[in-house]
Design an enzyme around this catalytic site. Structure first.
Site, PDB file in Angstrom:
ATOM      1  N   GLU A  35      -6.821  12.806  -1.956  1.00 45.46           N
ATOM      2  CA  GLU A  35      -8.076  12.031  -2.230  1.00 45.46           C
ATOM      3  C   GLU A  35      -8.920  12.461  -1.167  1.00 45.46           C
ATOM      4  OE1 GLU A  35      -7.591   7.504  -3.195  1.00 45.46           O
ATOM      5  OE2 GLU A  35      -5.553   7.949  -2.684  1.00 45.46           O
ATOM      6  N   ARG A 266       7.525   9.809   3.584  1.00 48.83           N
ATOM      7  CA  ARG A 266       6.318  10.409   4.321  1.00 48.83           C
ATOM      8  C   ARG A 266       6.664  10.694   5.888  1.00 48.83           C
ATOM      9  NH1 ARG A 266       1.877   5.548   4.713  1.00 48.83           N
ATOM     10  NH2 ARG A 266       2.908   4.272   5.968  1.00 48.83           N
ATOM     11  N   LYS A 276      -6.184   7.290   7.023  1.00 49.47           N
ATOM     12  CA  LYS A 276      -7.686   7.861   7.168  1.00 49.47           C
ATOM     13  C   LYS A 276      -8.719   6.879   7.369  1.00 49.47           C
ATOM     14  CE  LYS A 276      -6.797  10.237   3.135  1.00 49.47           C
ATOM     15  NZ  LYS A 276      -7.137  11.042   2.121  1.00 49.47           N
TER      16      LYS A 276
END
Length: 676
Positions: A35, A266, A276
């Site tokens: 994204e 992850r 983020k």
């Protein structure tokens, strides 16, 4: 371990099984779908490495697709940075795609879903929708607008698209099941009204598709064979499949392949945050200088700090592909960059905290250009010239006026060698009015020049110092970085904000002196400052000013601090740690199956850490452990997994041990065997 003998990870097993069951290899297609709402960070490198690594392994295309469905948070700057970072890592994408390219197709399929009674316009407030959605233990209730007619839904949705309604007045929801135990299936939102300028489509749309609707159908349109994502998306898989299976009926002629979503753990790193949103706060509040600040865990920040693509790839490969979440110690990342730079970085001399050294018996006005080896790890690296003169700078900490017998640097009356140069002996010092040493006077042995072949040149002294010639030194700004956070898990405290753990001493700027060889250094060139660490040339460097960033020290100084925590522990506990690592592993294994899940994870981490100190010969006897001692066999499997990751070759006994474990009745042992 060679690429040919390296065991397959669980994703590769899935792909191999699909190929064995009839999937054509030319149908394999992967994607990396960021994204564009921030810069990529070290956590993303795992997903990048997995997708592009599979592309390289199977000679299959990998798309770079930007899931750009939220124009309020997305910018072209982020798109450009993501492309730049992936290219720097050395990966090439087959196609550059954007979810926004599919907005019209998604809209057309949405109309079909409405006509088929699978979607409806809801006009409740967001608060009302949240209340009627239920909880994980309580079913939801239907919206009062759920049974609107197809005609009314089509009219309202068209009005949403045409900008007739204010944001928040209507949303479009999928009509699935408000009693589904998976809350994501309880009539999820597909579209919302959002009057925001999109970085690609401009003001063409005022309704934007939600991520769950867009992401899977973008995979489908691109005919991605294996949609790989991190574990937090595992609950989304059911919704992913629901959308995919319904849309398949509309597009199967043009798009015959249905993607398969699979999840991996992850990458989490100690002393780091991976959100983020939280990283953006550091930028916005000027805690750091930007997304590429060398203290940031972003790929851009790591690059600016001096990290290499090879080191990052090695780190990701060492961590491996797992199904369970864990936290990787940041020292492993630092180890990988040390290993890489040790092989590739030229050695130079720089002094960061200078004190003047005068060689009193060296001729006035004389200068010599001495030979300095560029890299002892690289036979082809060559050498360069270093100027030597009567007055030098050395590190202030390399001299003590009063030193004990175990101090091997310069002191009065003792000898040390100057790197690539002569043996010197401390004679006296000069101090200022405050008692600070301003000059160190010494004498040199003129016959002791390194490499000259004289008897004096091979004379052994216990200390070697780096230095620079004052007359030839180049002044440089050196930015010495420490960890940005002082806490190992800064965003894991429920009662504290992660900003409380920002390290106020994470950056120290010093005026240093470097040898003139570095005058021609280019931005991003990397060097080992001898005895100090690895440094690289920062982008702020100009023709008038050299700027270096400290990448990493020559050794892990943080590791030295850990034993200090144990100093106040009871003697009995200290003695336990003195046992051989394999004995500690066996002890942890005995209790393993009786522990609650949380404590099992702690024990697992301890076993894997101890396994780094164990030889294969230590663990092989455990393969014959009795079947009823499942905990010991689990500990042996965990240890074996670490050994295999570190290069241990698979042999017949290892294969037999794993095969028997896979057939065992103990589910924990079977799960660990599958990981190995």
């Amino acid at each position: 371990m060679t690429e040919e003998t390296k065991p397959l990870n669980f994703i590769e097993h899935i792909i191999e099984e699909d190929l064995a069951n009839g999937m054509s290899k030319d149908k394999l297609r992967f994607r990396f779908p960021p994204e564009p709402n921030g810069y990529l960070h070290i956590g993303h490198t795992k997903a990048i490495g997995i997708s592009f690594g599979l592309g390289e392994k199977y000679n299959a295309p990998v798309n770079l697709r930007f899931d750009d469905t939220n124009p309020a948070k997305e910018e072209q700057e982020y798109v450009d940075a993501i492309k730049r970072d992936i290219a720097w890592l050395g990966y090439q994408w087959a196609n550059e795609c954007y979810s926004s390219d599919y907005f019209q197709k998604l809209y057309d399929w949405t109309i079909q879903l409405i006509k088929d009674g699978k979607a409806y316009v809801d006009s409740q407030s967001s608060e009302a929708m949240a209340a009627q959605k239920g909880t994980p233990t309580q079913v939801g209730t239907n919206s009062p607008y759920r049974d609107r007619s197809v005609a009314e839904n089509l009219e309202l949705f068209q009005g949403m698209k045409d900008g007739k309604f204010e944001a928040g007045t209507h949303v479009l929801r999928a009509k699935i099941d408000m009693e589904d135990p998976n809350m994501l299936m309880r009539d999820p939102i597909m579209y919302r009204i959002l009057f925001a300028h999109h970085h690609r489509t401009g003001d063409e749309w005022c309704i934007y598709p939600m991520y769950d609707w867009t992401h899977g159908e973008s995979d489908y349109i691109e005919q991605i064979s294996h949609s790989l994502c991190s574990l937090e998306f595992k609950p989304h898989r059911k919704l992913y499949d629901w959308f995919k299976e319904h849309v398949y009926e509309y597009g199967k002629e043009a798009y015959p392949l249905q993607p398969k979503q699979r999840e991996f753990a992850r990458l989490n790193l100690s002393y780091t945050i991976m959100s983020k949103r939280k990283l953006l706060k550091l930028v916005e509040e000027n805690i750091v200088s930007g997304w590429d600040d060398p203290r940031m865990p972003t790929i851009s920040g790591l690059r600016r700090r001096g990290y290499t693509p090879n080191a990052i790839k090695k780190f990701v490969d060492t961590v491996g592909v797992a199904k369970r979440e864990n936290v990787i110690d940041v020292s492993l990342l630092e180890f990988c960059i040390r290993e890489d730079l040790n092989k590739t970085a030229n050695r130079v001399m720089a002094v960061l905290d200078p004190v003047k050294l005068v060689i009193t018996n060296y001729p006035d006005g004389k200068e010599e250009w001495l030979e300095a080896e560029n890299n002892p790890e690289d036979a082809n690296a060559g050498s360069h010239k270093v100027p030597f003169s009567k007055e030098l700078y050395i590190e202030r900490e390399d001299f003590k006026e009063d030193a004990g017998s175990k101090y091997f640097r310069l002191t009065l009356g003792k000898e040390v060698r100057l790197k690539n140069a002569y043996i010197i002996k401390g004679e006296n010092i000069v101090k200022d009015a405050d008692g600070n040493i301003t000059e160190i006077h010494c004498t040199y042995d003129a016959n002791s020049l390194s490499g000259s072949g004289t008897e004096a040149s091979v004379r052994k002294v216990k200390g070697t110092l780096h230095w620079v010639s004052i007359a030839h030194a180049i002044q440089a700004e050196v930015r010495v970085y420490d960890r940005l956070f002082s806490d190992e898990a800064p965003d894991s405290h429920k009662d504290k904000d992660y900003m409380e753990f920002v390290n106020p001493n994470s950056l120290k700027i010093v005026k240093a002196y470097v040898e003139p060889y570095l005058k021609e250094a280019k931005i991003e060139d990397r060097f080992q400052f001898q005895r100090l660490g690895y440094f690289n040339v920062d982008k702020d460097t100009t023709s008038e000013k050299l700027v270096f960033n400290k990448t990493v020290g020559l050794r892990d100084t943080w590791a030295k601090q850990k034993p200090k925590v144990q100093q106040n522990q009871p003697k009995q506990q200290k003695q336990q740690h003195q046992r051989p690592p394999i004995e500690e592993i066996k002890q942890l294994g005995k209790k393993y199956t009786n522990l609650p899940e949380e404590k099992q994870q702690i024990a697992k981490g301890k076993i894997q850490a101890l396994a780094e100190k164990v030889a294969y010969e230590d663990v092989e006897p455990l393969f014959a452990t009795a079947a009823k001692k499942a905990g010991t066999r689990i500990a042996a499997m965990l240890t074996l997994g670490v050994l295999l990751k570190n290069g241990q070759e698979r042999n017949g006994k290892i294969a037999e041990f794993i095969e028997k474990a896979l057939e065992d009745k103990n589910e924990l042992l079977v799960a660990e065997a599958k990981q190995v």
